[in-house]
Design a protein around this motif. Structure first.
Motif, PDB file in Angstrom:
ATOM      1  N   THR A  78       0.816  -1.217   0.000  1.00 39.75           N
ATOM      2  CA  THR A  78       0.000   0.000   0.000  1.00 39.75           C
ATOM      3  C   THR A  78       0.850   1.268   0.000  1.00 39.75           C
ATOM      4  O   THR A  78       0.328   2.365  -0.165  1.00 39.75           O
ATOM      5  N   ASP A  79       2.145   1.127   0.209  1.00 45.13           N
ATOM      6  CA  ASP A  79       3.026   2.293   0.107  1.00 45.13           C
ATOM      7  C   ASP A  79       3.210   2.642  -1.366  1.00 45.13           C
ATOM      8  O   ASP A  79       3.190   1.757  -2.226  1.00 45.13           O
ATOM      9  N   TRP A  80       3.405   3.906  -1.635  1.00 46.80           N
ATOM     10  CA  TRP A  80       3.554   4.338  -3.040  1.00 46.80           C
ATOM     11  C   TRP A  80       5.029   4.400  -3.412  1.00 46.80           C
ATOM     12  O   TRP A  80       5.840   4.970  -2.677  1.00 46.80           O
ATOM     13  N   TYR A  81       5.336   3.817  -4.579  1.00 47.01           N
ATOM     14  CA  TYR A  81       6.717   3.811  -5.055  1.00 47.01           C
ATOM     15  C   TYR A  81       6.869   4.737  -6.262  1.00 47.01           C
ATOM     16  O   TYR A  81       6.141   4.635  -7.254  1.00 47.01           O
ATOM     17  N   PHE A  82       7.814   5.661  -6.172  1.00 46.81           N
ATOM     18  CA  PHE A  82       8.086   6.626  -7.243  1.00 46.81           C
ATOM     19  C   PHE A  82       9.431   6.266  -7.879  1.00 46.81           C
ATOM     20  O   PHE A  82      10.489   6.599  -7.342  1.00 46.81           O
ATOM     21  N   PRO A  83       9.393   5.594  -9.017  1.00 51.46           N
ATOM     22  CA  PRO A  83      10.622   5.061  -9.609  1.00 51.46           C
ATOM     23  C   PRO A  83      11.361   6.064 -10.493  1.00 51.46           C
ATOM     24  O   PRO A  83      10.808   7.115 -10.856  1.00 51.46           O
ATOM     25  N   HIS A  84      12.591   5.725 -10.826  1.00 46.29           N
ATOM     26  CA  HIS A  84      13.220   6.336 -12.002  1.00 46.29           C
ATOM     27  C   HIS A  84      13.333   5.210 -13.022  1.00 46.29           C
ATOM     28  O   HIS A  84      12.476   4.328 -13.022  1.00 46.29           O
ATOM     29  N   TYR A  85      14.286   5.252 -13.929  1.00 51.51           N
ATOM     30  CA  TYR A  85      14.264   4.227 -14.973  1.00 51.51           C
ATOM     31  C   TYR A  85      15.301   3.129 -14.745  1.00 51.51           C
ATOM     32  O   TYR A  85      15.631   2.389 -15.655  1.00 51.51           O
ATOM     33  N   ARG A  86      15.838   3.040 -13.518  1.00 53.21           N
ATOM     34  CA  ARG A  86      16.833   2.011 -13.290  1.00 53.21           C
ATOM     35  C   ARG A  86      16.447   1.175 -12.064  1.00 53.21           C
ATOM     36  O   ARG A  86      17.283   0.816 -11.245  1.00 53.21           O
ATOM     37  N   ASP A  87      15.167   0.912 -11.962  1.00 52.08           N
ATOM     38  CA  ASP A  87      14.716   0.123 -10.808  1.00 52.08           C
ATOM     39  C   ASP A  87      13.549  -0.793 -11.180  1.00 52.08           C
ATOM     40  O   ASP A  87      12.588  -0.933 -10.436  1.00 52.08           O
ATOM     41  N   THR A  88      13.701  -1.429 -12.334  1.00 55.09           N
ATOM     42  CA  THR A  88      12.692  -2.371 -12.824  1.00 55.09           C
ATOM     43  C   THR A  88      12.360  -3.443 -11.787  1.00 55.09           C
ATOM     44  O   THR A  88      11.220  -3.910 -11.708  1.00 55.09           O
ATOM     45  N   GLY A  89      13.350  -3.834 -10.993  1.00 50.67           N
ATOM     46  CA  GLY A  89      13.145  -4.915 -10.022  1.00 50.67           C
ATOM     47  C   GLY A  89      12.020  -4.636  -9.045  1.00 50.67           C
ATOM     48  O   GLY A  89      11.367  -5.572  -8.562  1.00 50.67           O
ATOM     49  N   VAL A  90      11.782  -3.374  -8.747  1.00 48.90           N
ATOM     50  CA  VAL A  90      10.702  -3.059  -7.807  1.00 48.90           C
ATOM     51  C   VAL A  90       9.339  -3.327  -8.455  1.00 48.90           C
ATOM     52  O   VAL A  90       8.415  -3.818  -7.804  1.00 48.90           O
ATOM     53  N   VAL A 157       0.376   5.386   4.863  1.00 49.16           N
ATOM     54  CA  VAL A 157       1.099   5.240   3.602  1.00 49.16           C
ATOM     55  C   VAL A 157       2.429   5.987   3.680  1.00 49.16           C
ATOM     56  O   VAL A 157       2.478   7.146   4.072  1.00 49.16           O
ATOM     57  N   VAL A 158       3.476   5.278   3.306  1.00 49.36           N
ATOM     58  CA  VAL A 158       4.801   5.879   3.167  1.00 49.36           C
ATOM     59  C   VAL A 158       5.076   5.972   1.672  1.00 49.36           C
ATOM     60  O   VAL A 158       4.621   5.121   0.905  1.00 49.36           O
ATOM     61  N   THR A 159       5.798   7.003   1.243  1.00 47.13           N
ATOM     62  CA  THR A 159       6.225   7.020  -0.155  1.00 47.13           C
ATOM     63  C   THR A 159       7.727   6.759  -0.220  1.00 47.13           C
ATOM     64  O   THR A 159       8.501   7.282   0.583  1.00 47.13           O
ATOM     65  N   GLY A 160       8.097   5.908  -1.170  1.00 47.47           N
ATOM     66  CA  GLY A 160       9.503   5.631  -1.439  1.00 47.47           C
ATOM     67  C   GLY A 160       9.833   6.178  -2.810  1.00 47.47           C
ATOM     68  O   GLY A 160       9.027   6.044  -3.729  1.00 47.47           O
ATOM     69  N   VAL A 161      10.988   6.814  -2.931  1.00 53.56           N
ATOM     70  CA  VAL A 161      11.336   7.411  -4.219  1.00 53.56           C
ATOM     71  C   VAL A 161      12.797   7.128  -4.527  1.00 53.56           C
ATOM     72  O   VAL A 161      13.658   7.252  -3.664  1.00 53.56           O
ATOM     73  N   ALA A 162      13.043   6.706  -5.767  1.00 54.49           N
ATOM     74  CA  ALA A 162      14.399   6.334  -6.164  1.00 54.49           C
ATOM     75  C   ALA A 162      14.917   7.234  -7.278  1.00 54.49           C
ATOM     76  O   ALA A 162      14.143   7.766  -8.079  1.00 54.49           O
ATOM     77  N   PHE A 163      16.234   7.390  -7.297  1.00 54.91           N
ATOM     78  CA  PHE A 163      16.897   8.226  -8.301  1.00 54.91           C
ATOM     79  C   PHE A 163      18.375   7.881  -8.267  1.00 54.91           C
ATOM     80  O   PHE A 163      18.824   7.130  -7.391  1.00 54.91           O
ATOM     81  N   GLY A 164      19.130   8.433  -9.200  1.00 57.79           N
ATOM     82  CA  GLY A 164      20.556   8.130  -9.255  1.00 57.79           C
ATOM     83  C   GLY A 164      21.414   9.225  -8.655  1.00 57.79           C
ATOM     84  O   GLY A 164      20.908  10.248  -8.193  1.00 57.79           O
ATOM     85  N   ASP A 165      22.732   9.011  -8.684  1.00 55.80           N
ATOM     86  CA  ASP A 165      23.641  10.007  -8.128  1.00 55.80           C
ATOM     87  C   ASP A 165      23.601  11.309  -8.927  1.00 55.80           C
ATOM     88  O   ASP A 165      23.627  12.404  -8.356  1.00 55.80           O
ATOM     89  N   GLY A 166      23.492  11.214 -10.249  1.00 58.62           N
ATOM     90  CA  GLY A 166      23.417  12.433 -11.058  1.00 58.62           C
ATOM     91  C   GLY A 166      22.210  13.274 -10.704  1.00 58.62           C
ATOM     92  O   GLY A 166      22.267  14.512 -10.725  1.00 58.62           O
ATOM     93  N   SER A 167      21.130  12.601 -10.349  1.00 61.29           N
ATOM     94  CA  SER A 167      19.885  13.313 -10.026  1.00 61.29           C
ATOM     95  C   SER A 167      20.018  14.242  -8.827  1.00 61.29           C
ATOM     96  O   SER A 167      19.232  15.173  -8.669  1.00 61.29           O
ATOM     97  N   THR A 168      21.015  13.983  -7.966  1.00 58.35           N
ATOM     98  CA  THR A 168      21.134  14.833  -6.772  1.00 58.35           C
ATOM     99  C   THR A 168      21.649  16.221  -7.113  1.00 58.35           C
ATOM    100  O   THR A 168      21.666  17.099  -6.258  1.00 58.35           O
ATOM    101  N   SER A 169      22.084  16.411  -8.378  1.00 55.24           N
ATOM    102  CA  SER A 169      22.515  17.754  -8.773  1.00 55.24           C
ATOM    103  C   SER A 169      21.355  18.604  -9.275  1.00 55.24           C
ATOM    104  O   SER A 169      21.494  19.821  -9.417  1.00 55.24           O
ATOM    105  N   GLU A 170      20.232  17.967  -9.573  1.00 54.98           N
ATOM    106  CA  GLU A 170      19.078  18.720 -10.086  1.00 54.98           C
ATOM    107  C   GLU A 170      18.392  19.514  -8.967  1.00 54.98           C
ATOM    108  O   GLU A 170      18.346  19.064  -7.819  1.00 54.98           O
ATOM    109  N   GLY A 171      17.813  20.638  -9.362  1.00 55.21           N
ATOM    110  CA  GLY A 171      17.083  21.451  -8.394  1.00 55.21           C
ATOM    111  C   GLY A 171      15.942  20.706  -7.722  1.00 55.21           C
ATOM    112  O   GLY A 171      15.707  20.876  -6.519  1.00 55.21           O
ATOM    113  N   ASP A 172      15.236  19.877  -8.475  1.00 52.62           N
ATOM    114  CA  ASP A 172      14.081  19.172  -7.905  1.00 52.62           C
ATOM    115  C   ASP A 172      14.473  18.292  -6.721  1.00 52.62           C
ATOM    116  O   ASP A 172      13.678  18.089  -5.804  1.00 52.62           O
TER     117      ASP A 172
END
Lengths: 367, 321
Positions: A78-90, A157-172
């Motif tokens: 029931t938790d919401w998962y917010f993926p990027h494009y390198r986490d197909t396994g989830v 509900v908890v939200t989980g969100v994934a991203f890469g190391d490059g993403s940490t440079s973005e403003g968002d």
């Protein structure tokens, strides 16, 4: 950096526990393993399909299977998962079928997003697996906003969100971390640090001593975990998820891993990735480690592993055959889902295109 | 009631009727908004639903989208349209595309409210009229009211709409136009233009603050014996093709007014639309009265902005063609 502690691990290089093993049932362990192996096999087949010209693109997660599956396994359905494009396994772990993923990569009429996105940009609302965007970090504020909404509605509900190391440079990334800290949202952030943003290494991405430490500036904890150790990832994620669920606010988890393949099918990493790095990291392959652990703990025999891999390959093959024989999306589907109802100007544009192709049945496009 | 009071009344009505509605932005809470559009809401609905956010437009839009995905109806305020660009990627790539890219699985119905336009001595960064950027993005609806009555009705309709709406408020007339506004809940339909003044000789089409410029021009023209029909577009996307077509078919002449820069402006689209459909009904080429293709100026803003006199000049030109 000399002061940086090594990331948390549970398994040694032989897959043997050198720390406390999280309390997981055999079924749960095998589900995680299957998700990792499925991701690897889909990746291998997807790259081949792209090389054969059957699909136009593939973006894989070779070497990173543990770093996102360990995280995903710590979340409830029931938790919401917010993926990027390198986490197909989830997606696999949550129950996305191989067949629908293959249809998505082919962009067929049976793809439930109607061929509107590039391969691997899945969207599975029925399993709370959010739609993937190509621009980096854009999903991070969404995870924080959804967590805020869950919080004020008093939902568990908890939200989980994934991203890469490059993403940490973005403003968002920074904006979302800041909002999460101020609002104390039940959000767990996973940075899969695979050491590369296409060709740019981490030392050109940040001057911070780690990615985890960035959480400190936003008023919450960051932890650094061995991203190839699925048990360590699971353990750290479970602690973070429980904390979030109990009102303790967000956590940033940095999974230290390595991208063992190209950025995508369009990339040639031989131009920039040192061969010795690949050799070193291949000694700590996340699937090999976990397989050794499962074998040693009597959860998985070699023949069971073999049978599992054959079953997954068969499913992928069936998906490929199904997608190869599927129709493409219709012209009408081009103008649907832009708005809740098709407005007059889009209706006119679709009708005009249908007239055009209707008068030229020899041309492509007249689906 | 003034136009900005109608915004406030609309928000208050929406929040009263529908507990999914939340308001967020910079200074919208305790302070009630720098234009007082959210005045009183914080006291009435509390800090969970009237949220003073950190100062980051990308975060305001991005987290509002997360709330919308989850089932709330967020109404983020961007303090000035000129400040929206840090959130532009969120609007264009995320809010606008989520329904399409997820095959309708995920949607982000939300109303992005923001004051726009010149005439308040605001210089480059408190005066812009950049609606065309958003009109160029499929997936967004663009609503721009010009009267207090429409402001409330369109705002309420926008909040209930299943699609994201850019709701641009003409701040130049925030307090310049007063009307009796119906109490309670009512909606004004999105996608319908309004004939603000009937006439026979020429059609002037405008929206937002420029509607009032067009009406002043029409008043003067009447004194000179020219009958001008004025149309208030109210919605830019999707625009009301039938009302526009019928009027220009009747008059055979059209003048289009926007305060935005000319090149790539929304009235270029309307001009093309009318020429494509009505070329044989036209007595003269359609004229546009617009801002200049410059950054918005400070000292010379009155010269930059369309005025009734400039509109009349264009009316004369289409009549004497």
């Amino acid at each position: 950096m000399a002061t940086l502690e090594p990331p948390k691990t549970i398994m040694n290089d032989d897959g043997q526990p050198n720390g406390e093993v999280p309390d997981l049932s055999q079924d749960a362990l095998l589900d995680m393993y299957e998700a990792m192996v499925t991701t690897r096999l889909l990746n291998e087949r997807g790259m081949k399909l792209q090389r054969q010209g059957r699909i136009h693109f593939y973006v894989g997660s070779m070497g990173q299977e543990a770093s996102h599956v360990g995280f995903g396994a710590a979340l409830k359905e029931t938790d919401w998962y917010f993926p990027h494009y390198r986490d197909t396994g989830v997606a696999v772990l949550r129950g996305a079928s191989i067949e629908e993923m293959v249809h998505q990569c082919y962009g067929t009429a049976e793809d439930h997003i109607q061929g509107r996105q590039m391969p691997n940009h899945y969207s599975f609302k029925d399993i709370n697996f959010y739609s993937i965007s190509s621009p980096l970090s854009t999903q991070i504020p969404h995870a924080v906003g959804a967590a805020y909404a869950a919080q004020i509605k008093d939902d568990d509900v908890v939200t989980g969100v994934a991203f890469g190391d490059g993403s940490t440079s973005e403003g968002d990334f920074h904006v979302a971390m800041n909002f999460a800290g101020v609002w104390n949202t039940p959000t767990v952030f996973l940075c899969q640090n695979n050491q590369w943003a296409i060709s740019v290494p981490t030392e050109k991405q940040t001057a911070s001593e780690s990615f985890a430490i960035k959480a400190k500036a936003y008023g919450f904890d960051g932890v650094r975990v061995d991203g190839n150790d699925v048990l360590a990832l699971y353990q750290a994620s479970r602690e973070a998820v429980e904390k979030a669920r109990n009102g303790g606010g967000p956590t940033l988890i940095e999974a230290v891993t390595y991208r063992m393949g190209p950025h995508s099918s369009s990339d040639d990493p031989d131009r920039y990735v040192p061969q010795e790095d690949l050799e070193a990291w291949s000694n700590r392959d996340p699937i090999d480690l976990f397989q050794a652990f499962l074998h040693e703990q009597n959860h998985l025999t070699e023949s069971e592993d073999e049978a599992l891999r054959e079953r997954i390959k068969d499913e992928i093959q069936a998906g490929v055959e199904s997608a190869e024989n599927a129709e493409g999306p219709t012209i009408d589907s081009l103008v649907e889902d832009v708005y809740a109802q098709v407005p007059w100007h889009l209706r006119e544009q679709a009708d005009d295109l249908k007239r055009f192709y209707g008068e030229r049945p020899d041309m492509d496009g007249g689906h | 009631m003034t136009l900005v009071e109608a915004v406030n009344d609309g928000l208050n009505t929406a929040m009263h009727e529908d507990d999914r509605v939340v308001v967020l932005g910079e200074d919208v809470g305790v302070n009630g908004g720098v234009f007082r559009a959210t005045d009183g809401l914080y006291d009435a609905y509390g800090e969970e639903r009237v949220i003073d956010t950190p100062l980051a437009e990308a975060g305001i839009i991005g987290t509002a989208m997360g709330m919308a995905l989850y089932g709330l109806r967020p109404v983020p305020e961007i303090q000035f349209l000129d400040f929206i660009y840090p959130g532009f990627d969120q609007i264009v790539n995320e809010v606008a595309k989520i329904r399409y890219r997820s095959g309708g699985q995920y949607t982000a119905p939300m109303v992005i409210r923001t004051p726009y336009g010149g005439g308040i001595r605001g210089g480059h960064y408190h005066s812009q009229s950049s609606e065309a950027y958003f009109a160029h993005t499929p997936g967004l609806k663009i609503v721009i009211p010009s009267t207090p009555t429409d402001t409330k009705g369109l705002l309420l309709a926008s909040i209930q709409d299943e699609d994201p709406v850019m709701f641009l408020e003409p701040k130049r007339v925030y307090r310049a136009v007063k009307e009796d506004v119906e109490e309670g809940y009512y909606e004004t339909e999105i996608g319908e233009a309004r004939i603000a003044r009937e006439g026979d000789d020429v059609t002037v089409i405008a929206y937002g603050a420029m509607l009032h410029v067009a009406l002043q021009a029409a008043q003067t023209a009447e004194e000179e014996g020219v009958s001008v029909e004025v149309i208030d577009m109210r919605t830019l996307v999707p625009f009301d093709k039938d009302t526009l077509e019928a009027s220009v078919k009747k008059t055979g002449r059209a003048v289009l007014v926007q305060e935005a820069p000319r090149t790539g402006g929304f009235m270029g689209e309307i001009s093309a639309f009318l020429h494509e459909r009505l070329i044989l009904n036209l007595e003269a080429p359609i004229q546009r009265v617009t801002g200049l293709d410059t950054p918005f100026p400070y000292t010379l803003e009155e010269e930059y902005l369309p005025t009734p006199t400039r509109v009349l000049d264009a009316v004369d030109e289409v009549l004497s063609y």
